[in-house]
Write an enzyme that holds these catalytic residues in place. Structure first.
Site: not given
Length: 261
Positions: A147, A194, A226
């Site tokens: 991320c 996502d 995600h």
């Protein structure tokens, strides 16, 4: 930041980055300071150590139990693993144990506070790590990021980066230049759906890397969201499998390219 000349591939971190499960376990590493920055160090056993260093760029939870356990797992795979606290002691989890549903936690304010500072802290930290661990020229570096940390992995694969290979999962804050300028091999591990890295952007990333003759692979997992590679619900057999498969792919990717370097 995105510009007309450098469009977004993966959007800035959003509320989806706060979802997922908190894992349980006892961290095996320790926190030290490198260049004034808190750094989690997970040390491999002497019998399994491969002599290489893995730079770990965490998600928005920073130096937190899920990431501690993952860094310990990288160490168990032979890598001296170093995780950076680029949130400077201010990760999400210090504000709330349940940030997704906490009305008192202002996620956007927290995000905006750290967007620029994480870049500068990360860049300096990498230089300090290289100075401390790469002196003899024998150590090879790789990088893993989830991320928030994905773009920092990318920059370490640029021409002036220190890493021989990198792997990222469910990226955010990533522009086209982050993949266009990569010169070392990269693995993408992503969710099929996502909101930060949709199919069109995934295809664009593949297009850019194909045209640039980059060394890359992209694995896409269905039925996860995600954060699956770092905060999967381990009680769900498929999510657990996806997380573990993603992790194993990172290790296999590093081993292949380090052996070829």
């Amino acid at each position: 930041m995105s510009t007309v000349e450098d469009p977004v591939l993966a959007k800035p971190a959003g509320l989806c980055c706060l979802r997922g499960s908190i894992h349980s376990g006892e961290p095996a590493g320790k926190v030290i300071q490198i260049g004034g920055v808190d750094t989690y160090v997970a040390t491999p056993d002497e019998k399994t150590a491969n002599g290489h260093v893995l730079l770990f760029f965490p998600d928005a939870f920073g130096l937190h139990i899920n990431n501690f356990l993952m860094m310990d797992a990288f160490a168990a795979s032979g890598y001296l693993t170093l995780g950076v606290d680029y949130f400077a002691g201010d990760p999400i989890w210090k504000h709330s144990q349940n940030p997704l549903n906490d009305p008192n936690f202002a996620f956007e304010s927290w995000k905006n506070k750290h967007m620029a500072s994480t870049d500068s802290i990360s860049a300096k930290w990498v230089k300090d790590v290289e100075a401390a661990y790469g002196k003899d020229g024998q150590v090879k570096f790789v990088a893993a990021g989830h991320c928030w940390g994905a773009r920092f992995v990318c920059t370490q694969l640029f021409k002036d980066g220190i890493c021989k290979a990198g792997a990222i999962a469910h990226p955010s804050f990533m522009n086209q230049s982050h993949v266009r300028n990569i010169e070392a091999p990269i693995l993408f591990s992503v969710a099929n759906v996502d909101s930060l890295f949709m199919a069109e952007q995934r295809s664009k990333a593949v297009e850019i890397m194909t045209e640039g003759k980059k060394k890359f692979n992209m694995q896409v997992f269905s039925n996860v969201g995600h954060g699956f590679a770092s905060r999967a619900f381990l009680s769900d057999p498929y999510e657990k499998w996806a997380k573990e498969t993603s992790f194993k792919s990172f290790v296999d990717w590093f081993e292949f390219w380090l052996s070829a370097a």
